[in-house]
Write an enzyme that holds these catalytic residues in place. Structure first.
Site, PDB file in Angstrom:
ATOM      1  N   SER A 149       0.866  -1.185   0.000  1.00  0.00           N
ATOM      2  CA  SER A 149       0.000   0.000   0.000  1.00  0.00           C
ATOM      3  C   SER A 149       0.895   1.225   0.000  1.00  0.00           C
ATOM      4  O   SER A 149       2.083   1.134   0.356  1.00  0.00           O
ATOM      5  CB  SER A 149      -0.855  -0.005   1.271  1.00  0.00           C
ATOM      6  OG  SER A 149      -1.571   1.190   1.425  1.00  0.00           O
ATOM      7  N   TYR A 162      -1.773  -1.094  10.540  1.00  0.00           N
ATOM      8  CA  TYR A 162      -1.792  -1.275   9.069  1.00  0.00           C
ATOM      9  C   TYR A 162      -0.460  -0.819   8.480  1.00  0.00           C
ATOM     10  O   TYR A 162       0.143  -1.521   7.663  1.00  0.00           O
ATOM     11  CB  TYR A 162      -2.966  -0.482   8.488  1.00  0.00           C
ATOM     12  CG  TYR A 162      -3.238  -0.757   7.022  1.00  0.00           C
ATOM     13  CD1 TYR A 162      -3.758  -1.977   6.600  1.00  0.00           C
ATOM     14  CD2 TYR A 162      -2.989   0.221   6.053  1.00  0.00           C
ATOM     15  CE1 TYR A 162      -4.018  -2.222   5.256  1.00  0.00           C
ATOM     16  CE2 TYR A 162      -3.252  -0.018   4.709  1.00  0.00           C
ATOM     17  CZ  TYR A 162      -3.764  -1.241   4.318  1.00  0.00           C
ATOM     18  OH  TYR A 162      -4.018  -1.484   2.982  1.00  0.00           O
ATOM     19  N   LYS A 166       2.225  -3.121   6.338  1.00  0.00           N
ATOM     20  CA  LYS A 166       2.536  -2.821   4.934  1.00  0.00           C
ATOM     21  C   LYS A 166       4.000  -2.401   4.760  1.00  0.00           C
ATOM     22  O   LYS A 166       4.619  -2.704   3.733  1.00  0.00           O
ATOM     23  CB  LYS A 166       1.567  -1.773   4.390  1.00  0.00           C
ATOM     24  CG  LYS A 166       0.108  -2.253   4.348  1.00  0.00           C
ATOM     25  CD  LYS A 166      -0.073  -3.503   3.475  1.00  0.00           C
ATOM     26  CE  LYS A 166      -1.523  -3.911   3.322  1.00  0.00           C
ATOM     27  NZ  LYS A 166      -1.715  -5.079   2.437  1.00  0.00           N
TER      28      LYS A 166
HETATM   29  N1  LIG Z   1      -8.700  -0.385  -1.028  1.00  0.00           N
HETATM   30  C1  LIG Z   1      -7.643   0.372  -0.886  1.00  0.00           C
HETATM   31  O1  LIG Z   1      -7.736   1.621  -0.882  1.00  0.00           O
HETATM   32  C2  LIG Z   1      -6.277  -0.245  -0.757  1.00  0.00           C
HETATM   33  C3  LIG Z   1      -5.169   0.610  -0.883  1.00  0.00           C
HETATM   34  C4  LIG Z   1      -3.896   0.072  -0.762  1.00  0.00           C
HETATM   35  C5  LIG Z   1      -3.725  -1.281  -0.551  1.00  0.00           C
HETATM   36  N2  LIG Z   1      -4.824  -2.090  -0.406  1.00  0.00           N
HETATM   37  C6  LIG Z   1      -4.565  -3.519  -0.186  1.00  0.00           C
HETATM   38  O2  LIG Z   1      -5.120  -4.223  -1.278  1.00  0.00           O
HETATM   39  C7  LIG Z   1      -5.388  -5.575  -0.888  1.00  0.00           C
HETATM   40  C8  LIG Z   1      -6.791  -5.935  -1.348  1.00  0.00           C
HETATM   41  O3  LIG Z   1      -7.702  -5.115  -0.633  1.00  0.00           O
HETATM   42  P1  LIG Z   1      -9.059  -4.555  -1.264  1.00  0.00           P
HETATM   43  O4  LIG Z   1      -9.069  -3.110  -1.039  1.00  0.00           O
HETATM   44  O5  LIG Z   1      -9.276  -5.115  -2.591  1.00  0.00           O
HETATM   45  O6  LIG Z   1     -10.119  -5.135  -0.215  1.00  0.00           O
HETATM   46  P2  LIG Z   1     -11.131  -6.379  -0.308  1.00  0.00           P
HETATM   47  O7  LIG Z   1     -11.675  -6.540   1.052  1.00  0.00           O
HETATM   48  O8  LIG Z   1     -12.075  -6.187  -1.435  1.00  0.00           O
HETATM   49  O9  LIG Z   1     -10.170  -7.589  -0.704  1.00  0.00           O
HETATM   50  C9  LIG Z   1      -9.438  -8.315   0.249  1.00  0.00           C
HETATM   51  C10 LIG Z   1      -9.797  -9.779   0.107  1.00  0.00           C
HETATM   52  O10 LIG Z   1      -8.961 -10.523   0.991  1.00  0.00           O
HETATM   53  C11 LIG Z   1      -9.750 -11.563   1.542  1.00  0.00           C
HETATM   54  N3  LIG Z   1      -9.146 -12.037   2.792  1.00  0.00           N
HETATM   55  C12 LIG Z   1      -9.195 -11.451   4.014  1.00  0.00           C
HETATM   56  N4  LIG Z   1      -8.566 -12.220   4.912  1.00  0.00           N
HETATM   57  C13 LIG Z   1      -8.093 -13.300   4.239  1.00  0.00           C
HETATM   58  C14 LIG Z   1      -7.370 -14.451   4.608  1.00  0.00           C
HETATM   59  N5  LIG Z   1      -7.007 -14.651   5.896  1.00  0.00           N
HETATM   60  N6  LIG Z   1      -7.060 -15.367   3.669  1.00  0.00           N
HETATM   61  C15 LIG Z   1      -7.447 -15.181   2.370  1.00  0.00           C
HETATM   62  N7  LIG Z   1      -8.167 -14.125   1.968  1.00  0.00           N
HETATM   63  C16 LIG Z   1      -8.470 -13.189   2.888  1.00  0.00           C
HETATM   64  C17 LIG Z   1     -11.117 -10.948   1.744  1.00  0.00           C
HETATM   65  O11 LIG Z   1     -12.150 -11.942   1.842  1.00  0.00           O
HETATM   66  C18 LIG Z   1     -11.252 -10.065   0.513  1.00  0.00           C
HETATM   67  O12 LIG Z   1     -11.924 -10.734  -0.544  1.00  0.00           O
HETATM   68  C19 LIG Z   1      -5.177  -5.624   0.609  1.00  0.00           C
HETATM   69  O13 LIG Z   1      -3.904  -6.193   0.882  1.00  0.00           O
HETATM   70  C20 LIG Z   1      -5.218  -4.161   1.018  1.00  0.00           C
HETATM   71  O14 LIG Z   1      -4.495  -3.922   2.202  1.00  0.00           O
HETATM   72  C21 LIG Z   1      -6.093  -1.613  -0.516  1.00  0.00           C
END
Ligand SMILES: NC(=O)c1ccc[n+]([C@@H]2O[C@H](COP(=O)([O-])OP(=O)(O)OC[C@H]3O[C@@H](n4cnc5c(N)ncnc54)[C@H](O)[C@@H]3O)[C@@H](O)[C@H]2O)c1
Length: 289
Positions: A149, A162, A166
Site C-alpha cells: 500500500s 496497518y 505494509k
Molecule cells: N482499497 C484500498 O484503498 C487499498 C489501498 C492500498 C492497498 N490495499 C490492499 O489491497 C489488498 C486488497 O484489498 P481490497 O481493497 O481489494 O479489499 P477487499 O476486502 O475487497 O479484498 C481483500 C480480500 O482478501 C480476503 N481475505 C481477508 N482475509 C483473508 C485471509 N485470511 N485469507 C485469504 N483471503 C483473505 C477478503 O475476503 C477479501 O476478498 C489488501 O492487501 C489491502 O491492504 C487496498
C-alpha cells in the site's frame, strides 16, 4: 530481466494465482490477467464469494477456478499451490494480495488487532512466498507480486498497525527482489502500493475483525474516502502492465506517492517527525493517478 510475462510459455497457457481475489483489487488483477489470456486461480478466505467470482469470470469466457484459502495458515497455502499445480500444471504469476484494513488509535488497539492484522497482511505474504517461490525457482521462471500500500511507504495517524504490516511487506519484497536479481534471474518480484481504491475493504475487514471479537473505529469515514479512489479494475490493469514492463514498484498513484516520499525524506534530513498538516494526507480528490 525475464519476467513471468516474457517466458517461453504462450499467453494462453500461463497461470496466475491471486489471493484475496473474491473481489476488490484481487478481482481487478484477475480481470487484467484474463484479458491477457491467462488462466486464473481465484483464492480467498470467503469460499462462496470466490466461487461466484470464478463462475462470473468463466461466464465471460475465462479459464478460472476458485479455491478457499486462509493465507494465515501455511498448510492451506501449500494446499492451494498443490491444487493449482494439479489443475493447471504451472504457475507463472503469484499475486499475494489478501489483506485487512484497520483504522484505530494505537492506545485503543488490542492484542487481537495486532495479531490478526500481522497474521493476514504479513504472515499471509510470507506463507505465499514460502509456498510458491520454490516452485518458481524449479521452473526457472515466474513472478511474485505482493499488494502492500502507499501505507507501506508513508505513515498516517490511526493506521499504526496497518502501516506496520505494509512497511513489513515492502521491506520483505525489496530484499527478496535484490536476492532474486542476484541468484535467480528468471524470477522477478514487484510490490503494489496503491493509494485509495474503491473496494469493500472496510466492510470485509470489519467482518473478519468481528469474527475475532474486535472492531475498527472511524471505518465509515475511511469507506467514504476510499469510495472516491481509483477503480479496482484500473489498479489491476496498471499493476499487470507494470509487471509486464519489468517494474518492481507498481504505483497506481505515482505523483502522490513521490510527493509524500519527498516530504518524508525532507523530514529525515531535519530529523523531525514526518507529520503532514492534515490527518488524512491522501484527502482532496487525489484518488486519480
Ligand atoms: N482499497 C484500498 O484503498 C487499498 C489501498 C492500498 C492497498 N490495499 C490492499 O489491497 C489488498 C486488497 O484489498 P481490497 O481493497 O481489494 O479489499 P477487499 O476486502 O475487497 O479484498 C481483500 C480480500 O482478501 C480476503 N481475505 C481477508 N482475509 C483473508 C485471509 N485470511 N485469507 C485469504 N483471503 C483473505 C477478503 O475476503 C477479501 O476478498 C489488501 O492487501 C489491502 O491492504 C487496498
Amino acid at each position: 530481466m525475464v519476467t513471468a510475462m516474457t517466458t517461453s510459455s504462450t499467453s494462453a497457457d500461463r497461470v496466475a494465482v491471486i489471493t484475496g481475489a473474491a473481489g476488490g483489487i484481487g478481482l481487478g488483477l484477475a480481470r487484467a490477467c484474463v484479458a491477457d489470456g491467462m488462466r486464473v486461480a481465484i483464492a480467498d478466505l470467503d469460499a462462496a464469494r470466490a466461487g461466484e467470482t470464478a463462475k462470473a469470470l468463466r461466464a465471460e469466457g475465462a479459464n478460472a477456478e476458485a479455491w478457499a484459502c486462509d493465507v494465515r495458515h501455511p498448510a492451506e497455502v501449500d494446499r492451494l499451490r498443490d491444487l493449482v499445480l494439479e489443475k493447471f500444471d504451472r504457475v507463472d504469476l503469484v499475486c499475494l494480495n489478501a489483506g485487512l484494513g484497520l483504522v484505530k488509535p494505537v492506545a485503543e488497539c488490542t492484542e487481537v488487532d495486532w495479531r490478526l492484522l500481522f497474521d493476514v497482511n504479513v504472515n499471509g505474504v510470507i506463507n505465499g512466498i514460502r509456498s510458491f517461490l520454490p516452485t518458481l525457482i524449479a521452473q526457472g521462471s515466474g513472478h511474485l507480486s505482493a499488494t502492500a500500500s502507499l501505507s507501506g511507504l508513508v505513515a498516517d495517524p490511526g493506521l499504526a498497525i496497518y502501516n506496520g504490516t505494509k512497511f513489513a511487506v515492502v521491506g520483505i519484497m525489496e530484499s527478496l527482489g535484490m536476492e532474486l536479481r542476484r541468484d535467480h534471474q528468471g524470477i522477478s518480484v514487484s510490490v503494489l502500493c496503491p493509494g485509495p481504491v474503491a473496494t469493500d475493504i472496510v466492510a470485509n475487514s470489519n467482518k473478519s475483525l468481528a469474527d475475532e471479537g474486535t472492531a475498527m473505529t472511524g471505518g465509515e469515514d475511511v469507506a467514504d474516502y476510499l469510495a472516491r479512489g481509483l477503480s479496482p479494475d484500473t489498479v489491476g490493469r496498471l499493476a499487470i502492465d507494470g509487471i509486464k514492463a519489468g517494474d518492481f514498484w507498481l504505483l497506481p498513484h505515482p505523483e502522490l506517492t513521490v510527493s509524500l516520499l519527498e516530504e518524508r525524506v525532507a523530514a529525515l534530513r531535519l530529523r523531525r517527525l514526518y507529520a503532514p498538516d492534515q490527518d488524512w494526507p491522501l484527502q482532496g480528490g487525489q484518488g486519480q493517478p
